[in-house]
Design an enzyme around this catalytic site. Structure first.
Site, PDB file in Angstrom:
ATOM      1  N   ASP A  50       5.068  -3.795  11.182  1.00 49.61           N
ATOM      2  CA  ASP A  50       3.654  -3.496  11.423  1.00 49.61           C
ATOM      3  C   ASP A  50       3.305  -3.296  12.907  1.00 49.61           C
ATOM      4  OD1 ASP A  50       4.109  -6.181  11.818  1.00 49.61           O
ATOM      5  OD2 ASP A  50       2.491  -6.878  10.523  1.00 49.61           O
ATOM      6  N   ARG A  98       0.828  -1.179   0.000  1.00 50.50           N
ATOM      7  CA  ARG A  98       0.000   0.000   0.000  1.00 50.50           C
ATOM      8  C   ARG A  98       0.869   1.238   0.000  1.00 50.50           C
ATOM      9  NH1 ARG A  98      -4.293   0.893   3.796  1.00 50.50           N
ATOM     10  NH2 ARG A  98      -3.073  -0.439   5.165  1.00 50.50           N
ATOM     11  N   SER A 121       7.386  -5.717   6.888  1.00 50.92           N
ATOM     12  CA  SER A 121       7.132  -6.681   7.960  1.00 50.92           C
ATOM     13  C   SER A 121       7.809  -8.031   7.729  1.00 50.92           C
ATOM     14  CB  SER A 121       5.628  -6.825   8.175  1.00 50.92           C
ATOM     15  OG  SER A 121       5.108  -5.564   8.523  1.00 50.92           O
TER      16      SER A 121
HETATM   17  P1  ADP Z   1      -1.135  -9.802   7.490  1.00 50.27           P
HETATM   18  O1  ADP Z   1      -0.967 -10.341   8.881  1.00 50.27           O
HETATM   19  O2  ADP Z   1      -0.682 -10.763   6.444  1.00 50.27           O
HETATM   20  O3  ADP Z   1      -0.590  -8.424   7.309  1.00 50.27           O
HETATM   21  P2  ADP Z   1      -3.929  -9.309   8.091  1.00 50.27           P
HETATM   22  O4  ADP Z   1      -3.597  -8.519   9.285  1.00 50.27           O
HETATM   23  O5  ADP Z   1      -4.971  -8.788   7.166  1.00 50.27           O
HETATM   24  O6  ADP Z   1      -2.694  -9.656   7.197  1.00 50.27           O
HETATM   25  O7  ADP Z   1      -4.392 -10.729   8.633  1.00 50.27           O
HETATM   26  C1  ADP Z   1      -4.739 -11.741   7.755  1.00 50.27           C
HETATM   27  C2  ADP Z   1      -5.070 -12.959   8.587  1.00 50.27           C
HETATM   28  O8  ADP Z   1      -6.199 -12.705   9.391  1.00 50.27           O
HETATM   29  C3  ADP Z   1      -5.389 -14.165   7.765  1.00 50.27           C
HETATM   30  O9  ADP Z   1      -4.231 -14.936   7.527  1.00 50.27           O
HETATM   31  C4  ADP Z   1      -6.372 -14.916   8.650  1.00 50.27           C
HETATM   32  O10 ADP Z   1      -5.685 -15.805   9.478  1.00 50.27           O
HETATM   33  C5  ADP Z   1      -7.003 -13.867   9.515  1.00 50.27           C
HETATM   34  N1  ADP Z   1      -8.346 -13.558   9.027  1.00 50.27           N
HETATM   35  C6  ADP Z   1      -8.682 -12.877   7.932  1.00 50.27           C
HETATM   36  N2  ADP Z   1     -10.028 -12.838   7.790  1.00 50.27           N
HETATM   37  C7  ADP Z   1     -10.536 -13.506   8.839  1.00 50.27           C
HETATM   38  C8  ADP Z   1     -11.867 -13.837   9.274  1.00 50.27           C
HETATM   39  N3  ADP Z   1     -12.947 -13.466   8.589  1.00 50.27           N
HETATM   40  N4  ADP Z   1     -11.993 -14.540  10.388  1.00 50.27           N
HETATM   41  C9  ADP Z   1     -10.910 -14.918  11.077  1.00 50.27           C
HETATM   42  N5  ADP Z   1      -9.656 -14.670  10.722  1.00 50.27           N
HETATM   43  C10 ADP Z   1      -9.465 -13.960   9.626  1.00 50.27           C
HETATM   44 MG    MG Z   2      -0.627  -6.484   7.994  1.00 51.43          MG
END
Ligand code: ADP
Ligand code: MG
Length: 460
Positions: free
Chosen positions: A196, A74, A143
């Protein structure tokens, strides 16, 4: 019955009574001290982030941020008003990283990022004379594990997630980005490199000076918090004038003999890409929650007739059942558990389940998710204990900012986390502790740290 035995056994092995959680919290606090004492003093690395000034709300001017974490990156631009006017305007754009660039060369990846950033800047500044000869300031949220020696540099230790660009390992990612931006003719200065968790801390602190920690429960987990500079014995350099330093805990690698590790966790760890590492992360983050439940369901199916005669291909596929599926089944409030029925059929090809069986599946989700949330709460209690803010010494209001998909989307998880933290702190102390969701910390946090760092530099 065999199936009931499997569930009863799981319930027992996943139990997290308050006494166990207090031991985990105490162990976390001890490991934090050990990691601050000397390099390699603990599995919890307690890395210096070199962020010694957090945003206050008084920052002013135009700043850019870049967030590279998983599959997207982003870019964003914020106009800060100063004097607590906060964010006057913000624009952002999300760009998917073409998969072939995740395993190509460093110059290709950073070249792509810089060109997208240049396009964004050009679109945003169209028709304005915004830059008026001044270099634009950028904060970079990256990250992946990096070793830092200053706030605006860091060498890549290793890639994780879907990335593997060998020639970038050991290089300074800020220099790589800076070179790529120069090639694009983009006049931009990287003022801060953070991850992050640090970004979440900074993003929340900008609005609330009582924020003491930023925590991520997403694909992985990590925490960052504000430490007193004179409480970091391993630090050899000159102490910052602010007297503070943000510590990037890398707490995913925490381990304690008190952690309730089951046969399922052990097998998952043995078969993982990093056996023996990141044990706390494997117990408390979104990447693994669904996989643990899959392993339980597989055992259930192999040891009992509960699912009938099924093809086990899907149920045997690692990481096939994902945390969002668990969340959907766990939150199913239809009387006949329609969502559970659908998910079992669609994802695992388990059809024709009885209501009784579906209830059992929900119970398994509940046992596993509850353990995740309670162990997560114990980690937070550990930080508060280390800071003396668990009600024992310091009675000031303390805010913990949390971000990440697991916390944001899995409401039974986030509710249980908060209830458990209150349970651990007790009613009286809980009054001083606030847990809040910090939306988009990792995006805006870097721009805010760039702002506070560059304003600091200008004053000096
Ligand atoms: P990242 O950690 O890769 O930066 P995010 O903070 O968006 O990304 O987290 C993504 C993670 O959150 C996914 O791998 C999943 O485990 C969890 N997640 C995403 N959507 C849901 C949901 N609807 N319910 C539960 N867990 C979710
Ligand atoms: Mg993230």
């Amino acid at each position: 019955m065999a199936e009931q035995q499997v569930v009863a056994d799981l319930r027992e092995k996943c139990a997290t009574p308050p006494s166990l959680l207090r031991d985990v919290a105490a162990a976390m606090a001890d490991e934090m001290c050990a990691g601050l004492e000397m390099e390699g003093g603990s599995r919890v690395k307690m890395l210096l982030s070199y962020v010694d000034k957090l945003p206050t709300g008084r920052e002013e001017g135009l700043f850019y941020g870049l967030d590279l974490g998983g599959t997207n990156f982003r870019v964003l631009k914020v106009q800060l008003g100063g004097n607590d006017k906060h964010v006057i305007s913000r624009e952002s754009r999300e760009v998917a990283i073409p998969p072939h660039l995740m395993s190509g060369s460093s110059s290709e990846l950073f070249g792509f990022i810089a060109s997208e950033l240049a396009k964004f800047v050009a679109d945003e500044e169209k028709g304005t004379s915004l830059s008026n000869g001044k270099t634009r300031e950028l904060g970079f949220t990256f990250s992946f594990p990096v070793r830092q020696r200053s706030v605006a540099s860091g060498t890549l230790v290793k890639w994780t997630k879907a990335f593997s660009i060998e020639d970038a390992v050991g290089k300074d990612v800020v220099a790589e980005l800076q070179t790529a931006m120069q090639k694009q003719g983009l006049d931009m200065h990287v003022a801060a490199l953070i991850n992050d968790a640090v970004g979440t801390l900074a993003g929340a602190r900008y609005y609330d000076e009582d924020v003491v920690a930023g925590v991520i429960f997403g694909t992985g987990t990590n925490a960052a918090y504000v430490e007193k500079a004179n409480a970091i014995p391993k630090w050899e350099g000159e102490l910052p004038s602010s007297g503070q330093m943000v510590i990037n805990m890398e707490w995913g690698n925490f381990y304690s003999c008190h952690l309730p590790v089951t046969e399922y966790d052990q097998a998952l760890d043995n078969e993982s890409l990093n056996p023996g590492e990141q044990i706390y992360e494997k117990l408390t983050s979104g990447m693994y929650l669904g996989e643990i439940v899959r392993r339980v369901l597989l055992k259930l199916s192999l040891q009992s007739a509960i699912f009938g005669e099924i093809d086990h291909t899907k149920l045997k596929t690692h990481f096939h059942l994902r945390t969002p599926h668990i969340s959907a089944m766990h939150h199913d409030d239809t009387p006949d558990l329609k969502t559970v029925e659908e998910k079992l059929k669609e994802i695992l090809e388990i059809a024709g389940t009885s209501l009784e069986t579906r209830k059992m599946v929900v119970e398994i989700c509940d046992i596993v998710a509850r353990r995740v949330a309670r162990l997560a709460a114990a980690g937070l209690a550990g930080i508060l204990k280390k800071l003396g803010r668990d009600g024992s010494v310091d009675k000031r209001r303390s805010v913990i900012a949390i971000d990440g998909g697991l916390f944001e989307h899995y409401s039974k998880f986030s509710k249980c986390l908060e209830t458990t933290l209150n349970e651990l702190l007790g009613e009286e102390s809980s009054k001083f502790i606030v847990v809040k969701h910090a939306d988009d910390g990792s995006g805006i946090g870097a721009a805010l740290i760039a702002a506070s760092q560059s304003q600091y530099r200008n004053v000096e």
